[in-house]
Design a protein around this motif. Structure first.
Motif, mmCIF file in Angstrom:
data_model
loop_
_atom_site.group_PDB
_atom_site.id
_atom_site.type_symbol
_atom_site.label_atom_id
_atom_site.label_comp_id
_atom_site.label_asym_id
_atom_site.label_seq_id
_atom_site.Cartn_x
_atom_site.Cartn_y
_atom_site.Cartn_z
ATOM 1 N N THR A 130 0.010 -57.942 -72.441
ATOM 2 C CA THR A 130 -0.698 -58.531 -71.300
ATOM 3 C C THR A 130 -2.200 -58.551 -71.583
ATOM 4 O O THR A 130 -3.003 -58.662 -70.660
ATOM 5 C CB THR A 130 -0.427 -57.726 -70.017
ATOM 6 O OG1 THR A 130 -0.880 -56.380 -70.203
ATOM 7 C CG2 THR A 130 1.053 -57.728 -69.664
ATOM 8 N N SER A 131 -2.562 -58.415 -72.872
ATOM 9 C CA SER A 131 -3.975 -58.370 -73.297
ATOM 10 C C SER A 131 -4.750 -57.282 -72.562
ATOM 11 O O SER A 131 -5.908 -57.463 -72.190
ATOM 12 C CB SER A 131 -4.642 -59.737 -73.079
ATOM 13 O OG SER A 131 -4.009 -60.729 -73.849
ATOM 14 N N LYS A 133 -4.221 -56.116 -69.598
ATOM 15 C CA LYS A 133 -4.248 -56.202 -68.130
ATOM 16 C C LYS A 133 -3.313 -55.186 -67.484
ATOM 17 O O LYS A 133 -3.647 -54.574 -66.472
ATOM 18 C CB LYS A 133 -3.871 -57.613 -67.678
ATOM 19 C CG LYS A 133 -4.854 -58.689 -68.102
ATOM 20 C CD LYS A 133 -4.385 -60.058 -67.638
ATOM 21 C CE LYS A 133 -5.323 -61.151 -68.120
ATOM 22 N NZ LYS A 133 -5.293 -61.309 -69.592
ATOM 23 N N SER A 134 -2.122 -55.018 -68.074
ATOM 24 C CA SER A 134 -1.165 -54.083 -67.492
ATOM 25 C C SER A 134 -0.194 -53.577 -68.549
ATOM 26 O O SER A 134 0.893 -54.140 -68.725
ATOM 27 C CB SER A 134 -0.385 -54.742 -66.346
ATOM 28 O OG SER A 134 0.592 -53.838 -65.842
#
Length: 222
Positions: A130-131, A133-134
């Motif tokens: 998620t790069s 993010k999460s």
């Protein structure tokens, strides 16, 4: 963008021997790199890895980035302490030394993020990211996807991947162009004799048949 780094013979430094540090060590094991773990304490798992010759440990008080002063040109610096400011200082020092850096739970300050990886027999890896993010959601999706992929990817796929590596190395000095080598590698997948040998788990026979096929390609290329 997900990149699969070649870490063979590179030097990776993990700072912090807690849960996150252990996770980073686990991700590095099997990559053929030199692993140094710097921490003020080490659990049994890390000590066992050291005894097995898989990592080296350096006991130090984690108070500032000077702990990296004794290392020249590391390839990776993974700051995994529970002190965000210290992690950032370690990353800055790592960058000054030309390393790719990672600060745990701090994507904006890291050069890369960790994907959640499905590893099948050390041959095929599927990464879900998620790069940064999460990471939790990446892990949840990875768990669901792994159940499916382990049914889809068969033993013959794994053996074909191994045979492709063998064939590519054999073809490089004999077939002059990239296009010729590519066509040769594809031909292995459609060669009934070779594929039957793989299904019968006769990998040495499959390798011999591959070399015979290569000789045919060499003759055609002249």
């Amino acid at each position: 963008m997900i990149v699969d780094l070649n870490l063979k013979d590179k030097h990776a430094i993990v700072i912090g021997g807690g849960t996150e540090g252990v996770r980073k060590v686990n991700a590095l094991l099997g990559q053929g790199c030199r692993i140094t773990v710097i921490s003020n304490r080490f659990n049994k798992y890390l000590r066992d890895q050291e005894k097995a010759g898989k990592i080296e440990t350096v006991k130090a008080t984690l108070k500032d980035a000077s702990i990296l002063d004794g290392y020249d040109s590391p390839f990776l610096v993974l700051a995994s302490t529970d002190d965000r400011e210290l992690n950032r200082k370690l990353c800055q020092k790592g960058r000054e030394k030309g390393a790719f850096v990672y600060s745990v739970d701090d994507p904006p300050y890291s050069d890369f993020s960790y994907a959640s990886v499905i590893n099948i027999e050390g041959v095929m890896q599927v990464a879900i990211s998620t790069s940064g993010k999460s990471p939790i959601m990446a892990r949840q999706v990875r768990i669901r996807a792994e159940r499916i992929l382990r049914r889809v990817i068969k033993k013959s796929d794994i053996e074909n991947a191994r045979l492709q590596e063998f064939a590519r190395n054999a073809a490089k000095p004999k077939l002059k162009t990239v296009e010729q080598r590519k066509e040769f590698l594809y031909s292995i997948l459609y060669d009934r004799r070779i594929q039957n040998l793989i299904k019968e788990d006769k990998m040495e026979g499959a390798k011999s048949a591959t070399l015979e096929l290569l000789q045919e390609w060499v003759k055609k290329s002249k």
